[in-house]
Every structure is written in C-alpha cells, then in structure tokens.
Write an enzyme that holds these catalytic residues in place. Structure first.
Site, mmCIF file in Angstrom:
data_model
loop_
_atom_site.group_PDB
_atom_site.id
_atom_site.type_symbol
_atom_site.label_atom_id
_atom_site.label_comp_id
_atom_site.label_asym_id
_atom_site.label_seq_id
_atom_site.Cartn_x
_atom_site.Cartn_y
_atom_site.Cartn_z
ATOM 1 C CG ASP A 78 -1.664 1.260 1.451
ATOM 2 O OD1 ASP A 78 -1.879 1.989 0.462
ATOM 3 O OD2 ASP A 78 -2.047 1.537 2.599
ATOM 4 C CG ASP A 104 -5.955 3.085 0.511
ATOM 5 O OD1 ASP A 104 -5.032 2.244 0.612
ATOM 6 O OD2 ASP A 104 -6.597 3.251 -0.544
ATOM 7 C CG ASP A 114 -1.400 1.527 -3.794
ATOM 8 O OD1 ASP A 114 -0.193 1.316 -4.042
ATOM 9 O OD2 ASP A 114 -1.791 2.198 -2.818
ATOM 10 C CG ASP A 156 -7.398 -12.670 -13.373
ATOM 11 O OD1 ASP A 156 -8.172 -13.356 -14.069
ATOM 12 O OD2 ASP A 156 -7.013 -13.023 -12.242
ATOM 13 C CG ASP A 184 -12.055 -15.714 -12.902
ATOM 14 O OD1 ASP A 184 -11.348 -16.253 -12.030
ATOM 15 O OD2 ASP A 184 -13.278 -15.494 -12.746
ATOM 16 C CD GLU A 234 -10.415 -19.964 -12.022
ATOM 17 O OE1 GLU A 234 -10.235 -20.038 -10.800
ATOM 18 O OE2 GLU A 234 -11.293 -19.256 -12.542
ATOM 19 C CG HIS A 260 -6.818 -15.616 -6.279
ATOM 20 N ND1 HIS A 260 -6.199 -16.182 -7.376
ATOM 21 C CD2 HIS A 260 -8.126 -15.494 -6.614
ATOM 22 C CE1 HIS A 260 -7.092 -16.375 -8.327
ATOM 23 N NE2 HIS A 260 -8.263 -15.960 -7.893
#
Length: 581
Positions: free
Chosen positions: A52, A56, A60, A129, A231, A285, A352
């Site tokens: 980050d 926040d 990013d 992705d 995906d 995927e 993930h």
C-alpha cells in the site's frame, strides 16, 4: 557412511554461484516447441495485499511499482495480477464494472502504464486477469439489461421470464442459499449468476457479447500486455434451455457446468480475432474434467489456448485429515504423463483461492516451516510445465488462522457460513475447516518487515497482517543467506539455467514410498535426480532404486547430505537436486 562435508558452505554459495547471465543448457539445441511462456516463471500478485503506497490499507499499483526491484531479484519472468479493473468489490475485483478503467483504490491508468513499462524494462512480462464469465451488476451493460425486456443489452445476460415459471435449479458457488437464479422485480424475470448475486453471467451465445470481449482484450494487448488468464472460462458456454440436472450434481460442478457446447467455437474465434494477432499467451482457469478436455483446450493444432491450468492438485488435502504422499504423487505424475508429448501444463501449489501452501502441503510449525517451504518451492520449480509462484510463498508465509466468522472478508466464507447455518451443519466443525481452507489465508498482506503492519501500510490493513510477520518477513530474510527468500532466488536461477527442468522427461521413482517423492528430469543426455522428503522425520532413499548421480548437488535446502553404501538419508523436509551421471 560418508557425509558430504563440502556442503557445509552456506546455501547462498551453492546454486547462487551460477552465472546470472549464462545461457541455459539446451538453449542452442533447437528443442521442438520451445516458447518463452513455457520457459517462464510466473509470480502471482494479489494487488490488494502486496504493498500500500498511500496509507488507505489497500495495496495498489504504486505499491507494486515501489517493489519492482524486489520482484526482479526473485528471478521471475512474468507477473500475473488479480483483477485491477473498476469494481464495487463484492468479490474483491472479480465483479467488474468497467473493463477499460483501473479500480480507484488501485490507482490510475497512468499508474498502470508506468507499472507495465517498469516490468518490461526489467525483462518481465505481464499477465492480465480477464473475468468475462460474468460482470458486476453495476456494469453499464447489466444496468441497461435489467432496465427493460426490449433494451438492446437485454440479451447480454441470461434472463428467464417469470411467466414461464421458475427456471430449473442451478447451483451458485457463492450464494448463501446456493441458488443461481435471482428474481428481479423490475422486469419480472430471473437472471443467472453462477457466482455471487452481484456477478450476473454474461451470455456468450450472443455474438455481440463475444465481440465486446475481444475488443477489451485488444485494448489491453495494444497497451503491451503479454498474456491473459481467463477466469472461470470453462463455464461461459451454457445450454440455454437450462434442462433439469441430476440430483446432487453440485458435487461435480465442473462436469455439469464446464466445457459447454459452444466453448471450443468461442475459443477458436477468440484465437482468430485476438490471440493470433499478438505475441501473447493465454491460460484458462480450469481444464475441464478429463485429460481429453484439457488437451482439447491447449494442444497446438487446436488453435485455441496455450496452457492448461487444472485443479486436481488443489483437490488434494482439502480436509483436516490432510493428504497422503501417494495421492499427491499420483495426481502430478498422471497429469505429466498425459501431457508428456503434447500440450502444456501449469505447475502450482497455491493461488488466491486456496490456503497457504506451507500450511496445506508442508508443515508450518516453527521447527519445520522454512525447510518444508523450500522443499515445496523446489517441487514447483523442478517439474515440467510453467511454474506459478504465489506472492509470500517465497518467504514461507503461513495461514493466519481466524477463529470467528466476523474476521473473514471473503464473500465465499461469509456466504458459505450462512448456508451451513441454514442447513443445520455442525458450525464448530465448519469453522475449523474454514480456518484451514479459507481463501483469506492466502490473501493476508505481504510481510515486508517486522513493524506493526509488516511494512505493508501506514494505515489499517484491509485484512489483518499475520502475527508471525515479526519472524517471517523480507527484511529479515534478505540478511540471511539460508533464508526461504534466498533459496527461492537460487532455485529460480537454477531452473532458468537448465532447460531440462522445463522441457525434460519426468520419471517417477520410488512410487510406493510414503515419505520421499523422487523423480528424474532428463533432456538430451543432461538431467537431475530430485529427492524431496515430504515428512517431519528422516527418510531413507535406497541407492539401488536410484540412477547414478554426481555427489555435488545443484541445490540443497540443508547444509549437508548423508550418503552411505545403501541409502541417501534425507532430513525432515529436505530437498536436493543431484546431477545425473
């Protein structure tokens, strides 16, 4: 007994001593089917959790830019980011509201352009992705689609008019009630969502939808993106009559939802319109439910995709009882055999959507975490196929181990909890399983240093940092030549220096051994014996069952190797590559 004492050098002086610029062995031999994406090492970054830059609490693009030198030093050659498009974040970016804009939390298109240029200047390619089985319900297409039955965008999604009666049941993977048809009163109709309610499925049977997708892919390819990961793509083709399915089909979703009637036609069309026009590679995927399905997607003569990304390896160990090494060997050996002559595989143990690999497949207890993490990375980087390495696994990051449902951010965990509650399941047992298998385990912030939030953010992180970051972090491991991080760098360089680790034949040895995973990788007279101890006890590999090898390892995650007249004795979670004679 002889112990190879010359191995008592620091591990950093072993494989790490190889010339970083040396051409890989076999490079000049004209190996059939050579391709840059086969020889790559992919580093997957979950952008929300990597770094980050603005405090926040959310990772990013500028945070990734800050860490480009770190990524380069890993030795990886490709970076895959999870979705970074504009999104309301019902499913952490997998619900896209604008495919040509960057999520505000992640930065701007200018940040993206700078990131892409920074990767390319370091010789690292970028994989995007692409989430096009579904969009967000806040995408303008869906806003228009649900506004009236005669809207031009109505046929961009699957609608079932209520006057025809309730459509046949379809299971939703993320819905708290498991129902994939959502009633919408605005037009008195149901829309289909295989995932969350805010992720309506796109209607690929409509050629206008397909053209929209191809135009999106061209937009990013023109920017210089080098590859695409599709995906949930095996689900895009549907039988739009939605016939009744057998009772209990939810346990075989891929069989009943995957590889629909139009899928191959769509992929051939995508190849003609997009993929053949650019120097890109594409992986989908999922690879269907059989070897035949996978080959039909990726074999070169099919003119569809390049790489299979199968889930069977991820199905191993999905219970609190763990897994057997025999089961693990069987899965990876069978898939390698099926693709030995044709097609190409992905090799991975984490992403993930699953727990941390050292917690699932290794041993995250302090005494064994580092050794088992190195051993698992040795496996990934010594198998045939393109390896996918998940951020933090180069450090041996572990599951975080939440105890209450309130700690989870993942929509699948939260909705799964509500569904289990409504079904009267044993919730104590459910939470134990969730603690081990939850996707949030693999999404905790990257552990950069030992400060309060691990150097990830100066604010409050979107997901808690694992408390063990005080011991497991980049800063500490940079200083240690024997760390997981430095071992990963050495193993990555070893793979790039020896093409037999990419293209070579794989032969399983000691198939019945319950502790040792042994195999050879060989190509045109060169090769290595790979010995991996998957247990917390010493393990003996009989020499009479092994091929002849040189006694100086290419790499070893321990400072020594015990060899006597009959056995190689491996320490707990020891991993070693020995050159073949």
């Amino acid at each position: 007994m002889r112990i190879l004492n010359w191995l008592l050098l620091p591990i950093g002086l072993m494989a790490g001593c190889q010339n970083q610029e040396a051409a890989p062995t076999g490079a000049a031999k004209g190996i059939p089917g050579q391709a840059w994406w086969k020889e790559g090492i992919i580093y997957q970054i979950y952008p929300r959790s990597f770094k980050d830059s603005d405090g926040d609490g959310v990772g990013d693009l500028r945070g990734i830019i800050e860490k480009l030198d770190y990524i380069e030093r890993l030795g990886v050659t490709m970076v895959w980011l999870n979705p970074i498009y504009a999104s309301p974040n019902a499913d952490n970016g997998y619900d896209i509201s604008d495919y040509r804009a960057i999520m505000q939390e992640f930065g701007s298109m200018e940040d993206f352009d700078e990131l892409l240029a920074g990767l390319h200047s370091r010789g690292i390619r970028f994989v995007m992705d692409v989430v096009v089985n579904h969009s967000s319900d806040e995408h303008e297409w869906f806003v228009q689609s649900r506004s009236s039955r005669d809207n031009p965008y109505r046929d961009y999604y699957h609608w079932w008019p209520a006057e025809k009666g309730k459509p046949n049941y379809r299971y939703s993977l993320f819905d708290p009630k498991g129902e994939a048809w959502k009633y919408d009163s605005l037009t008195d109709a149901y829309y289909l969502h295989y995932f969350a309610q805010k992720q309506p499925d796109l209607k690929w049977e409509n050629p206008k939808v397909r053209q929209e997708v191809y135009d999106i892919m061209k937009f990013w390819a023109e920017k210089g993106v080098d590859g695409f990961r599709l995906d949930a793509f095996q689900y895009v083709s549907k039988d739009t009559t939605f016939p009744k399915l057998p009772e209990g089909y939810e346990k075989e979703v891929i069989k009943y939802y995957g590889m629909g009637p139009g899928l191959h036609g769509y992929l051939k069309e995508m190849n003609r319109e997009v993929l053949s026009q650019y120097d890109v590679f594409v992986v989908s995927e999922g690879a269907g439910s059989s070897f035949e399905d996978a080959h039909s997607l990726v074999d070169a003569d099919r003119n569809e995709l390049q790489m299979a990304y199968h889930f069977e390896g991820m199905d191993v160990g999905n219970s609190l009882d763990g897994y057997t090494l025999a089961e693990f060997k069987s899965v990876y050996s069978r898939w390698d055999s099926a693709f030995a002559k044709k097609g190409w595989l992905s090799i991975f143990l984490a992403n993930h959507d699953v727990p941390r690999m050292v917690s699932k497949f290794g041993d995250d207890r302090p005494a064994y975490r580092a050794a088992s993490s190195k051993m698992l990375n040795t496996f990934i980087l010594s198998m045939r196929g393109t390896p996918y390495c998940y951020y933090g696994d180069e450090l041996g990051m572990t599951n975080i181990g939440f105890d209450s449902i309130q700690q989870y951010q993942d929509i699948a965990a939260r909705n799964g909890y509500q569904k289990a509650l409504s079904e009267g399941r044993d919730m104590e047992q459910f939470l134990k399983e969730l603690k081990f298998l939850s996707r949030d385990n693999g999404r905790t912030p990257m552990q950069w240093d030992s400060s309060r939030h691990a150097g990830f953010t100066t604010g409050t992180p979107w997901l808690p940092v694992n408390e063990n970051h005080a011991q497991i972090n980049v800063a500490a491991q940079e200083e240690s030549p024997n760390s997981c991080l430095n071992y990963f760098r050495q193993m990555a360089q070893l793979r790039k220096s020896h093409l037999f680790l990419t293209y070579g034949d794989y032969q399983l040895l000691l198939p019945a051994d319950e502790q040792v995973y042994a195999y050879t990788r060989t190509l045109e007279g060169e090769g290595a014996l790979v010995l991996l101890n998957f247990s917390a006890a010493e393990a003996a590999a009989p020499l009479d069952k092994l091929p002849g090898f040189e006694e100086r390892p290419l790499i070893n995650n321990y400072p020594g190797l015990q060899v006597d007249a009959s056995f190689i004795t491996l320490k707990p979670y020891q991993a070693v590559l020995l050159p073949l004679k």
